[in-house]
Write a protein that holds these residues in place. Sequence first.
Motif, short mmCIF file in Angstrom:
data_model
loop_
_atom_site.label_atom_id
_atom_site.label_comp_id
_atom_site.label_asym_id
_atom_site.label_seq_id
_atom_site.Cartn_x
_atom_site.Cartn_y
_atom_site.Cartn_z
N GLU A 10 0.83 -1.20 0.00
CA GLU A 10 0.00 0.00 0.00
C GLU A 10 0.86 1.26 0.00
O GLU A 10 0.57 2.22 -0.71
N PHE A 11 1.94 1.23 0.81
CA PHE A 11 2.85 2.37 0.86
C PHE A 11 3.49 2.60 -0.51
O PHE A 11 3.55 3.72 -1.00
N CYS A 12 3.96 1.53 -1.12
CA CYS A 12 4.61 1.65 -2.43
C CYS A 12 3.63 2.14 -3.50
O CYS A 12 4.00 2.94 -4.36
N GLU A 13 2.41 1.68 -3.43
CA GLU A 13 1.41 2.14 -4.39
C GLU A 13 1.10 3.62 -4.17
O GLU A 13 0.95 4.38 -5.12
N ALA A 14 1.04 4.05 -2.92
CA ALA A 14 0.81 5.47 -2.62
C ALA A 14 1.98 6.31 -3.12
O ALA A 14 1.80 7.39 -3.68
N LEU A 15 3.18 5.80 -2.92
CA LEU A 15 4.37 6.48 -3.41
C LEU A 15 4.32 6.58 -4.93
O LEU A 15 4.63 7.64 -5.50
N GLY A 16 3.92 5.52 -5.58
CA GLY A 16 3.79 5.53 -7.03
C GLY A 16 2.78 6.55 -7.52
O GLY A 16 3.01 7.25 -8.50
N ARG A 17 1.65 6.65 -6.82
CA ARG A 17 0.64 7.65 -7.19
C ARG A 17 1.19 9.06 -7.01
O ARG A 17 0.93 9.94 -7.83
N ARG A 18 1.96 9.25 -5.95
CA ARG A 18 2.55 10.58 -5.68
C ARG A 18 3.50 10.98 -6.80
O ARG A 18 3.55 12.13 -7.21
N PHE A 19 4.26 10.01 -7.28
CA PHE A 19 5.23 10.30 -8.32
C PHE A 19 4.62 10.28 -9.72
O PHE A 19 5.30 10.57 -10.70
N SER A 20 3.35 9.94 -9.83
CA SER A 20 2.74 9.83 -11.16
C SER A 20 2.76 11.15 -11.91
O SER A 20 2.82 11.17 -13.14
N SER A 21 2.75 12.26 -11.20
CA SER A 21 2.79 13.57 -11.86
C SER A 21 4.22 14.09 -12.02
O SER A 21 4.43 15.11 -12.66
N TYR A 22 5.18 13.39 -11.44
CA TYR A 22 6.56 13.83 -11.52
C TYR A 22 7.17 13.41 -12.86
O TYR A 22 7.09 12.26 -13.25
N ALA A 23 7.76 14.37 -13.55
CA ALA A 23 8.39 14.08 -14.85
C ALA A 23 9.86 13.73 -14.61
O ALA A 23 10.69 14.60 -14.42
N PHE A 24 10.14 12.44 -14.59
CA PHE A 24 11.50 11.96 -14.36
C PHE A 24 12.38 12.24 -15.57
O PHE A 24 11.99 12.01 -16.70
N GLU A 25 13.57 12.74 -15.30
CA GLU A 25 14.57 12.94 -16.34
C GLU A 25 15.87 12.31 -15.87
O GLU A 25 16.27 12.50 -14.71
N PRO A 26 16.55 11.57 -16.73
CA PRO A 26 17.81 10.96 -16.32
C PRO A 26 18.85 12.02 -15.96
O PRO A 26 18.83 13.12 -16.51
N ARG A 27 19.73 11.66 -15.07
CA ARG A 27 20.82 12.56 -14.70
C ARG A 27 21.76 12.75 -15.89
O ARG A 27 21.87 11.86 -16.74
N PRO A 28 22.45 13.87 -15.92
CA PRO A 28 23.41 14.09 -17.01
C PRO A 28 24.42 12.93 -17.08
O PRO A 28 24.98 12.52 -16.08
N GLY A 29 24.61 12.42 -18.27
CA GLY A 29 25.56 11.34 -18.48
C GLY A 29 24.99 9.95 -18.35
O GLY A 29 25.61 8.97 -18.76
N ALA A 30 23.79 9.82 -17.76
CA ALA A 30 23.21 8.49 -17.52
C ALA A 30 22.90 7.76 -18.83
O ALA A 30 23.22 6.58 -18.98
N VAL A 31 22.29 8.45 -19.77
CA VAL A 31 21.94 7.83 -21.04
C VAL A 31 23.20 7.41 -21.79
O VAL A 31 23.28 6.31 -22.34
N ARG A 32 24.19 8.25 -21.75
CA ARG A 32 25.46 7.93 -22.43
C ARG A 32 26.10 6.69 -21.81
O ARG A 32 26.56 5.79 -22.52
N LEU A 33 26.14 6.62 -20.47
CA LEU A 33 26.72 5.47 -19.79
C LEU A 33 25.93 4.20 -20.09
O LEU A 33 26.50 3.16 -20.42
N LEU A 34 24.62 4.27 -19.98
CA LEU A 34 23.78 3.09 -20.23
C LEU A 34 23.87 2.64 -21.69
O LEU A 34 23.86 1.44 -21.98
#
Length: 127
Positions: A10-34
């Motif tokens: 339940e906690f994880c699902e609530a956390l997921g709902r909270r982050f649903s509006s957050y626009a995640f962007e990779p840190r600088p260099g992450a895409v290049r490394l991956l």
Amino acid sequence: WGVAQALSYEFCEALGRRFSSYAFEPRPGAVRLLTLLNEYQVPCCLCSELDERSLSDKVEAADMARFFQASICAEDGAETAEQAYLASCVKLRRPPARCVVFEDSPQGVSSAKEALAKAVALVGKHP
């Protein structure tokens, strides 16, 4: 134990709902490394406390899914970061000593070491 696990989900699902509006962007260099790791066929696993659906949605929205061959999420039942790292080693079929954890918290770096993996500390918001 069943009640505690249900509360955890339940906690994880609530956390997921909270982050649903957050626009995640990779840190600088992450895409290049991956990208480089994938070119050399180094398997990568993403560990998160989010539920599987929320994690998948975020990774897809950030266009990062192509980089990860496996993931560890709330449904995997890891109670600690150490357990999550060990579960990721199992999913990737690699011994912990042959794995590297990228972590942005001092506790996470310690957890990686406790799991017998190598750790790379990322500069983050933690002191």
